[in-house]
Design a protein around this motif. Structure first.
Motif, mmCIF file in Angstrom:
data_model
loop_
_atom_site.group_PDB
_atom_site.id
_atom_site.type_symbol
_atom_site.label_atom_id
_atom_site.label_comp_id
_atom_site.label_asym_id
_atom_site.label_seq_id
_atom_site.Cartn_x
_atom_site.Cartn_y
_atom_site.Cartn_z
ATOM 1 N N UNK A 45 -5.288 -58.262 -15.628
ATOM 2 C CA UNK A 45 -6.839 -58.726 -15.365
ATOM 3 C C UNK A 45 -7.480 -59.132 -16.916
ATOM 4 N N UNK A 46 -7.289 -58.172 -17.782
ATOM 5 C CA UNK A 46 -7.820 -58.285 -19.098
ATOM 6 C C UNK A 46 -7.364 -59.555 -19.784
ATOM 7 N N UNK A 47 -6.149 -59.809 -19.778
ATOM 8 C CA UNK A 47 -5.440 -61.115 -20.168
ATOM 9 C C UNK A 47 -5.851 -62.432 -19.622
ATOM 10 N N UNK A 48 -5.833 -62.256 -18.287
ATOM 11 C CA UNK A 48 -6.253 -63.108 -17.587
ATOM 12 C C UNK A 48 -7.634 -64.058 -17.654
ATOM 13 N N UNK A 49 -8.554 -63.106 -17.700
ATOM 14 C CA UNK A 49 -9.788 -63.576 -18.296
ATOM 15 C C UNK A 49 -10.309 -63.581 -19.391
ATOM 16 N N UNK A 50 -9.428 -62.981 -20.369
ATOM 17 C CA UNK A 50 -9.642 -62.865 -21.707
ATOM 18 C C UNK A 50 -10.948 -62.179 -22.095
ATOM 19 N N UNK A 51 -10.750 -60.945 -21.564
ATOM 20 C CA UNK A 51 -11.706 -59.943 -21.861
ATOM 21 C C UNK A 51 -11.530 -58.436 -22.120
ATOM 22 N N UNK A 52 -11.923 -57.663 -22.539
ATOM 23 C CA UNK A 52 -11.367 -56.186 -22.834
ATOM 24 C C UNK A 52 -12.606 -55.098 -22.615
ATOM 25 N N UNK A 53 -12.346 -54.279 -21.927
ATOM 26 C CA UNK A 53 -13.227 -52.996 -21.620
ATOM 27 C C UNK A 53 -13.358 -52.139 -22.874
ATOM 28 N N UNK A 54 -14.704 -52.107 -23.235
ATOM 29 C CA UNK A 54 -14.704 -51.547 -24.652
ATOM 30 C C UNK A 54 -15.245 -49.994 -24.498
ATOM 31 N N UNK A 55 -16.338 -49.804 -23.911
ATOM 32 C CA UNK A 55 -17.172 -48.497 -23.943
ATOM 33 C C UNK A 55 -17.809 -48.472 -22.510
ATOM 34 N N UNK A 56 -17.777 -47.146 -22.189
ATOM 35 C CA UNK A 56 -18.845 -46.973 -20.712
ATOM 36 C C UNK A 56 -19.813 -46.090 -21.109
ATOM 37 N N UNK A 57 -21.076 -46.293 -20.765
ATOM 38 C CA UNK A 57 -22.355 -45.554 -20.864
ATOM 39 C C UNK A 57 -23.046 -45.579 -19.539
ATOM 40 N N UNK A 58 -22.819 -44.428 -18.979
ATOM 41 C CA UNK A 58 -23.451 -44.134 -17.675
ATOM 42 C C UNK A 58 -22.737 -45.088 -16.713
ATOM 43 N N UNK A 59 -23.591 -45.883 -16.082
ATOM 44 C CA UNK A 59 -23.095 -47.102 -15.062
ATOM 45 C C UNK A 59 -22.982 -48.146 -15.628
ATOM 46 N N UNK A 60 -23.026 -48.422 -16.952
ATOM 47 C CA UNK A 60 -22.784 -49.642 -17.639
ATOM 48 C C UNK A 60 -21.594 -49.897 -18.436
ATOM 49 N N UNK A 61 -20.835 -50.924 -18.368
ATOM 50 C CA UNK A 61 -19.614 -51.282 -19.100
ATOM 51 C C UNK A 61 -19.809 -52.154 -20.082
ATOM 52 N N UNK A 62 -19.556 -51.886 -21.450
ATOM 53 C CA UNK A 62 -19.283 -52.793 -22.509
ATOM 54 C C UNK A 62 -18.220 -53.474 -22.445
ATOM 55 N N UNK A 63 -18.215 -54.956 -22.340
ATOM 56 C CA UNK A 63 -17.138 -55.734 -22.075
ATOM 57 C C UNK A 63 -16.932 -56.938 -23.038
ATOM 58 N N UNK A 64 -16.059 -57.052 -23.770
ATOM 59 C CA UNK A 64 -15.738 -57.927 -24.902
ATOM 60 C C UNK A 64 -15.032 -59.165 -24.424
ATOM 61 N N UNK A 65 -15.565 -60.387 -24.576
ATOM 62 C CA UNK A 65 -15.346 -61.643 -23.962
ATOM 63 C C UNK A 65 -15.275 -62.763 -24.780
ATOM 64 N N UNK A 66 -14.323 -63.418 -24.660
ATOM 65 C CA UNK A 66 -14.168 -64.732 -25.484
ATOM 66 C C UNK A 66 -15.296 -65.812 -25.181
#
Length: 712
Positions: A45-66
């Motif tokens: 999924x990460x490669x398909x959408x060109x994104x990478x999960x970086x950090x999780x803070x509570x109920x929020x996910x930091x998502x690196x995206x092209x």
């Protein structure tokens, strides 16, 4: 709170970062605080959408995206993780490097497992340690089914190896192969799947499903993904699925029903049995002698509206362009498809969906006139607009600003483009959809409606090797069709034709067409400058909107190129005044302009019901007639939906530039002086052209007065 890493290079930040407040992270200086987080999405999924999960803070996910504005990717990430997504922008190349680094460990583990399968005797102890290590690992990614079955002592390494070899030669899932070969039983497979997915098994035996729940999902959708809705609880739809981690199935169910989905693991055979029992009962309840009748749009809409009133939900999800014959059967989907199909059947050029205080009004523009098609309950407005936004790729959460999008649909085995524009109004968003029939632009010059003498003038103008040709008229007057026809006439193997358009409404083989992209800095003017370095023979500019574009176009014409473009003016002669108002020097206009074609579209009288009558005195005066003449007026019949008109034809005013006129233009003579000279040279005005159409019984005096001034 997440803290974005500042970019320390001198490279300019992307437009969206600087203007829209999207955070930027430099991945070359970034270290993952928890290496298990990227596995929340997994490598595929990460490669398909060109994104990478970086950090999780509570109920929020930091998502690196092209592309942090890719709502399809964000929606998929939210669906998989059940977390709120905070997208951040990263460099595409560094994102790929970080993915390779992050997922390298997993690839190593998979390689170890594969080697262990091939060399059981030598690697047995090492593989056992590897499985124990995985069992103790805090990583959240899902273990492979084969390893789970081995750890449960359901199969051995040799059986797994054989199953994997069979899988290479077929498209069957590993579990199905192991079951077919007799290595495991169904209970063992379900137990392993339960452990792999983390989703509890749900036994469908003896479960009664309410009719209103089963009707939420179309039969085709249920069989496609082997799933069945079971219950609605706390505004969640619980769905029994043979593959409860299939995000595409979950997304389609959520889109079709409007509910958030809670997947449950179930036996696929039991699901099929349940579906067959339900649909067999429905078939038995249908009357034996029922006949399929021709669809009535109004009656069908009423049925759909009743379903929508029951099933209207606040949330809609994202879907891309589709074939109208393949969409799911959700009520709102059927409604939107019916609107599109009705618009095509009625030859509408635009669809208007308007929000009022107490209702939603849908109107079609047919032959240039807005016609009310239906007025319906206010309840359907939100979900109707959301569905259109979804298939046109717009942000359904943004309702405060205008948005533009496009839809590509196949209706009646024919491809259509729809340009969508939304606008916030007092009582909700108004949607206007322009219907573009790609084949509608495929006309020859003889089909444009020219009279024989006008066609000679048109050919004469296009025969110039260089100069500028203008087509003028209001929006929707057929300028694009005329220009596309001209380009087809001019397109030859030895000619380099380049166009810059906003938007490109139809493609022409042999013509290099460029779409304006203002956000990227590709404007009419910048494209024209680039064209001059591309060795063009003929250039078409979609519209001259400003002084810069006008000057570049005219200088291109002076330097040996034939330039075609459009202007918004009331008649042909006024285009000269318009260019001067833009700041173009009169001598440049005089030396470059070779012809101007002004046009309007008038409705054709319906040949089935038009009525002949003798023109009255005031009508003869308007038409400049000296004796009694028979003309026609509209009547109305089923063939023309009671309007009296069917189809449209163009009325033209063609201005050819003579040497005497060039001198007047260069001297900046009054526009009225230039018009009088043009009339002396034989130019027929728009009203003259309409008069000819009236006398030939093609249109009516009423229609002429609605599109041109009688003083023209």
């Amino acid at each position: 709170m997440f803290v974005a890493v500042e970019k320390k290079t001198n490279e300019p930040l992307p437009f969206s970062v600087e203007t829209e407040g999207i955070d930027y992270i430099d991945l070359s200086e970034y270290s993952l605080p928890d290496k298990s987080i990227p596995y929340l999405l997994g490598e595929k999924i990460s490669r398909k959408f060109e994104m990478l999960a970086l950090e999780k803070n509570g109920n929020e996910l930091l998502l690196a995206m092209k592309d942090p504005k890719n709502i399809f990717a964000i929606d998929s990430a939210a669906l998989i993780t059940s977390l709120d997504i905070k997208p951040v922008l990263v460099d595409a190349e560094k994102l790929m490097q970080k993915m390779d680094e992050v997922f390298y460990t997993q690839k190593q583990e998979q390689t170890v497992i594969s080697q262990a399968v091939l060399e059981i005797d030598e690697k047995e102890k090492e593989q056992e340690k590897e499985r124990e290590k995985k069992a103790e690992s805090p990583t959240v990614y899902k273990e492979m089914l084969g390893n789970i079955l081995i750890s449960q002592n359901a199969i051995d390494e040799e059986q797994l190896e054989k199953a994997l070899e069979i899988q290479k030669k077929s498209d069957l899932p590993l579990g199905a192969i192991l079951l077919r070969e007799g290595y495991i039983n169904k209970q063992q497979l379900l137990s392993a799947l339960e452990e792999q997915t983390g989703i509890s098994y749900f036994d469908l035996n003896g479960v009664e499903i309410p009719d209103d729940v089963i009707k939420l999902i179309d039969k085709k959708l249920a069989y496609t993904y082997t799933l069945i809705p079971v219950k609605i609880e706390n505004e969640f739809l619980y769905v029994a699925m043979s593959d409860p981690v299939n995000i595409y199935a979950i997304d389609d169910v959520r889109l079709a029903t409007g509910y958030e989905v809670k997947p449950m693991l179930a036996d696929g055979d039991l699901i099929i049995e349940k579906l067959e029992a339900i649909y067999k009962q429905e078939i038995e309840e249908e009357p034996e002698n029922e006949q399929i009748e021709e669809i009535d749009f109004e009656n069908e809409f009423e049925k759909v509206k009743e379903e929508i009133e029951i099933e209207v939900k606040k949330e809609e999800q994202v879907e891309k362009t589709i074939n109208i014959s393949d969409v799911e059967n959700a009520p709102i989907v059927r409604l939107v498809n019916m609107i599109f199909k009705s618009a095509i059947d009625k030859r509408a050029s635009d669809i208007h969906i308007e929000a009022y205080e107490d209702c939603v009004m849908i109107r079609f523009r047919i032959d240039g006139q807005l016609v009310e098609v239906m007025k319906q309950d206010k309840k359907i407005q939100q979900i109707l607009v959301a569905r259109i936004k979804i298939i046109s790729g717009l942000n359904i959460a943004e309702k405060r600003i205008p948005q533009d999008g496009r839809i590509a649909l196949k209706i009646n085995n024919k491809n259509y483009d729809f340009r969508v524009s939304t606008l916030p109004t007092m009582f909700g968003e108004k949607v206007v959809i322009r219907v573009l029939d790609k084949d509608g632009f495929n006309k020859t010059k003889n089909e444009l409606g020219f009279f024989e003498d006008d066609l000679v003038k048109f050919d004469s103008i296009l025969s110039h090797p260089h100069g500028i040709v203008l087509v003028t008229g209001p929006t929707g007057s057929g300028k694009s069709t005329t220009l596309y026809t001209a380009l087809r006439e001019l397109c030859k193997p030895n000619v380099n034709i380049m166009t810059v358009e906003d938007p490109v409404e139809a493609t022409i083989r042999g013509v290099n067409q460029v779409q304006v992209n203002v956000k990227a800095g590709l404007t009419f003017a910048s494209a024209l400058r680039a064209f001059l370095r591309q060795d063009p023979d003929i250039i078409m500019v979609g519209e001259i909107r400003d002084r810069e574009t006008a000057e570049i176009a005219i200088r291109a014409a002076i330097t040996g190129h034939l330039v075609l473009s459009t202007l918004h003016t009331n008649d042909s002669v006024s285009s000269i005044d318009r260019l001067i108002d833009m700041g173009v020097e009169p001598f440049l206009i005089a030396s470059s302009l070779v012809g101007v074609l002004a046009q309007r579209l008038v409705r054709r009288l319906c040949p089935k019901c038009k009525q002949e009558y003798i023109a009255k005195e005031h009508e003869m005066k308007i038409l400049k007639l000296s004796e009694e003449t028979k003309i026609y007026k509209p009547a109305g019949c089923p063939e023309c939906n009671g309007s009296g008109y069917k189809g449209r034809i163009a009325a033209y005013e063609i201005l050819t530039i003579s040497s005497e006129m060039r001198e007047l233009i260069s001297q900046n003579a009054p526009i009225e002086t230039i018009r009088q000279l043009a009339l002396q040279n034989g130019m027929r005005t728009l009203s003259d052209s309409c008069t000819r159409l009236i006398l030939e019984g093609i249109t009516s005096l009423e229609e002429m007065m609605s599109v041109v001034s009688i003083n023209e």
